[in-house]
Design a protein around this motif. Structure first.
Motif, short mmCIF file in Angstrom:
data_model
loop_
_atom_site.label_atom_id
_atom_site.label_comp_id
_atom_site.label_asym_id
_atom_site.label_seq_id
_atom_site.Cartn_x
_atom_site.Cartn_y
_atom_site.Cartn_z
N PRO A 39 0.77 -1.39 0.22
CA PRO A 39 0.05 -0.01 0.08
C PRO A 39 0.85 1.31 -0.10
O PRO A 39 0.12 2.24 -0.29
CB PRO A 39 -0.77 -0.04 1.40
CG PRO A 39 -0.76 -1.51 1.54
CD PRO A 39 0.36 -2.19 1.04
N ASP A 40 2.07 1.45 0.22
CA ASP A 40 2.82 2.43 0.18
C ASP A 40 3.81 2.72 -0.94
O ASP A 40 4.35 3.59 -1.22
CB ASP A 40 3.81 2.59 1.45
CG ASP A 40 4.89 1.34 1.15
OD1 ASP A 40 4.42 0.49 0.64
OD2 ASP A 40 5.93 1.52 2.02
N LYS A 41 3.47 1.92 -2.04
CA LYS A 41 4.11 1.72 -3.44
C LYS A 41 3.69 2.67 -4.42
O LYS A 41 2.63 2.87 -4.60
CB LYS A 41 4.47 0.39 -4.01
CG LYS A 41 5.01 -0.70 -2.87
CD LYS A 41 6.46 -0.15 -2.36
CE LYS A 41 7.09 -1.10 -1.51
NZ LYS A 41 8.29 -0.85 -1.04
N ARG A 42 4.34 3.25 -5.12
CA ARG A 42 4.31 4.08 -6.33
C ARG A 42 4.49 3.22 -7.60
O ARG A 42 5.87 2.68 -7.48
CB ARG A 42 4.76 5.44 -6.36
CG ARG A 42 4.33 6.30 -5.25
CD ARG A 42 4.87 7.65 -5.30
NE ARG A 42 4.19 8.47 -6.43
CZ ARG A 42 4.80 9.19 -7.26
NH1 ARG A 42 5.89 9.42 -7.24
NH2 ARG A 42 3.96 9.73 -8.31
N VAL A 43 3.93 3.17 -8.67
CA VAL A 43 4.06 2.29 -9.58
C VAL A 43 3.84 2.93 -10.90
O VAL A 43 2.97 3.87 -11.24
CB VAL A 43 2.95 1.28 -9.58
CG1 VAL A 43 3.19 -0.26 -10.70
CG2 VAL A 43 3.03 0.42 -8.29
N LEU A 44 4.61 2.55 -12.12
CA LEU A 44 4.43 2.97 -13.42
C LEU A 44 3.88 1.58 -14.19
O LEU A 44 4.58 0.69 -14.07
CB LEU A 44 5.85 3.54 -13.84
CG LEU A 44 5.51 4.05 -15.39
CD1 LEU A 44 5.93 5.25 -15.84
CD2 LEU A 44 6.29 3.06 -16.38
N CYS A 45 2.82 1.88 -14.91
CA CYS A 45 2.60 1.01 -15.57
C CYS A 45 1.63 1.23 -16.96
O CYS A 45 1.16 2.28 -17.23
CB CYS A 45 1.14 0.48 -14.79
SG CYS A 45 0.14 -0.95 -15.32
N VAL A 46 2.04 0.27 -17.99
CA VAL A 46 1.47 0.59 -19.26
C VAL A 46 0.01 0.29 -19.17
O VAL A 46 -0.54 -0.42 -18.75
CB VAL A 46 2.07 -0.25 -20.17
CG1 VAL A 46 1.46 -0.07 -21.63
CG2 VAL A 46 3.87 0.05 -20.34
N THR A 47 -0.74 1.38 -19.95
CA THR A 47 -2.22 1.43 -19.80
C THR A 47 -2.79 -0.10 -20.57
O THR A 47 -3.61 -0.84 -20.16
CB THR A 47 -2.87 2.74 -20.18
OG1 THR A 47 -2.47 3.73 -19.50
CG2 THR A 47 -4.49 2.36 -19.94
N ALA A 48 -2.49 -0.08 -21.91
CA ALA A 48 -3.01 -1.05 -23.01
C ALA A 48 -4.64 -0.86 -22.77
O ALA A 48 -5.24 0.02 -22.86
CB ALA A 48 -2.26 -2.19 -22.63
N GLY A 49 -5.10 -2.16 -22.44
CA GLY A 49 -6.45 -2.28 -22.45
C GLY A 49 -7.09 -1.80 -21.08
O GLY A 49 -8.23 -2.02 -20.96
N GLY A 50 -6.30 -1.39 -20.08
CA GLY A 50 -6.80 -1.06 -18.76
C GLY A 50 -6.88 -2.19 -17.98
O GLY A 50 -6.72 -1.90 -16.66
N GLY A 51 -6.90 -3.52 -18.23
CA GLY A 51 -6.92 -4.42 -17.43
C GLY A 51 -5.75 -4.47 -16.68
O GLY A 51 -5.53 -4.91 -15.29
N ARG A 52 -4.49 -4.24 -17.04
CA ARG A 52 -3.19 -4.25 -16.35
C ARG A 52 -3.24 -3.58 -15.35
O ARG A 52 -2.77 -3.87 -14.43
CB ARG A 52 -2.12 -4.00 -17.49
CG ARG A 52 -2.15 -5.00 -18.66
CD ARG A 52 -0.82 -4.34 -19.59
NE ARG A 52 0.31 -4.96 -19.19
CZ ARG A 52 1.17 -4.22 -18.29
NH1 ARG A 52 1.05 -2.84 -18.05
NH2 ARG A 52 2.48 -4.83 -17.91
N VAL A 53 -3.49 -2.33 -15.49
CA VAL A 53 -3.70 -1.45 -14.28
C VAL A 53 -4.81 -1.88 -13.09
O VAL A 53 -4.40 -1.64 -11.88
CB VAL A 53 -4.26 0.03 -14.78
CG1 VAL A 53 -4.31 1.09 -13.70
CG2 VAL A 53 -3.24 0.45 -16.02
#
Length: 396
Positions: A62-76
């Motif tokens: 819960p204290d982490k900051r993440v960079l994520c590729v959006t793609a179809g949104g399901g990954r996020v």
């Protein structure tokens, strides 16, 4: 789910939410956008990767900051299962972020069963009426996009991406060639029985059909994908490698447990217990609750340009999907430069490569402590079947 985040901070995090009323910021760097002609349409609408791999590799909290590729949104949405503090969702195509926004606002508004119906998993006749209830919560950019593309919503947006519509044609061809074989394949609950069954699938005719569908020329003509094979070494026979990856996977995993194989053979989900994490009932409620505590920041930009706007030591984790497979050697080096600069000590990285993962630039091999055992296991077990992994921690 096999893992749970039990830290009490999951319940006491500052209740910040995605500011959906503000348009996603766009980083202007035209020279770094090789797929500009693919903007304006949804390229990926479902979740074609196995987020269990990312969740295991990234070890979110819960204290982490993440960079994520959006793609179809399901990954996020799948990463929300571990309730990180913030996710920056990056995609070069603005429509992918519009899709993520629609999925999030629909999740806020709808219980589980209506959500599945709205996205297209279940049948319903009132998707446009449901959309009208969600519409006021969308940003003006997302609202304008879906207002002008009502058929995407009416048909069930989960299966309306260019890739997903391409898979409709693949599924039709496969069902014409081997209809009873496909039905039988997805009936197995036991791997040993399935392995015995598929011993007879490697016929000359069947291999010809599958390899034809997987040739570079066929994929480029019909899939409308920006070119996931773009930097696959030319000596790698794409068509036969895809066939072999699927065959290897089916020798060790039940077919219907892969939501990607369900899309390939049926162009929809036929076995709901194997759907992506955020579409399963228990995780759905957990992820829906996480929307109240996790800030999601959508950014429309190439990933390297997006990172260039962020300060040093900003992220605890990087879920960059198979971006490396689309980048030249120079661009991949530039991406790693930005990851090293923006990473906090011991930040985790999970990167996928299609068939092969290109080597790290020499200056960074000592700065990422890799986990080769986990990389190999994920490559064998990941339901996307065609990826090699780079997993590790960034060292100071």
């Amino acid at each position: 789910m096999e893992h749970e985040s039990t830290s009490p901070s999951a319940q006491t995090s500052e209740p910040v939410s995605w500011q959906a009323q503000s348009p996603a910021p766009t980083v202007q760097n035209p020279a770094a956008i090789p797929w500009r002609r693919y903007s304006g349409r949804i390229n990926y609408s479902s979740c074609n990767e196995d987020s269990h791999s990312e969740l295991e590799a990234l070890r979110l909290a819960p204290d982490k900051r993440v960079l994520c590729v959006t793609a179809g949104g399901g990954r996020v949405l799948n990463l929300l299962y571990d309730r990180p503090r913030e996710i920056m969702a990056v995609d070069v195509n603005p429509t992918q972020n519009h899709l993520l926004e629609l999925k999030i606002e629909a999740m806020r508004a709808l219980a589980y069963e209506p959500y599945l119906a709205f996205l297209g998993v279940r049948k319903t006749r009132d998707r446009l009426a449901v959309y009208q209830g969600i519409r006021p919560s969308l940003s003006s950019a997302a609202r304008d996009y879906f207002d002008t593309h009502p058929k995407l919503v009416q048909r069930g947006v989960l299966f309306q991406g260019s890739l997903e519509r391409f898979l409709v044609h693949v599924a039709r061809i496969v069902h014409v060639v081997r209809p009873f074989w496909v039905k039988r394949l997805f009936s197995f609950e036991n791997v040993a029985e399935q392995r015995h069954f598929i011993e007879g699938w490697n016929t000359r005719m069947w291999r010809f059909v599958v390899e034809t569908l997987c040739r570079r020329s066929f994929l480029e003509l019909f899939s409308r994908d920006p070119g996931f094979w773009r930097f696959v070494p030319p000596e790698v026979p794409l068509h036969s490698r895809i066939f072999d990856c699927i065959h290897r996977y089916l020798c060790n995993h039940v077919a219907r447990d892969s939501h990607l194989l369900q899309l390939v053979f049926f162009a929809r989900y036929i076995y709901e217990p194997a759907m992506p994490i955020y579409l399963q009932p228990r995780p759905y409620e957990r992820i829906r609750q996480a929307l109240a505590t996790t800030r999601i920041t959508p950014v429309t930009a190439p990933i390297t340009a997006a990172l260039a706007t962020v300060g040093d030591g900003n992220f605890d984790a990087y879920s960059i999907a198979d971006v490396s497979s689309y980048l030249s050697e120079t661009d991949f080096g530039a991406l790693m430069d930005q990851i090293m600069r923006t990473a906090r000590p011991a930040a985790r990285i999970c990167s996928r490569g299609i068939f092969v993962h290109r080597p790290l630039p020499g200056e960074y091999t000592a700065r990422i402590s890799r986990d080769p055992d986990l990389e190999q296991r994920l490559s064998l077990d990941d339901l996307a079947m065609v990826h090699e992994f780079l997993v590790g921690s960034v060292q100071a």
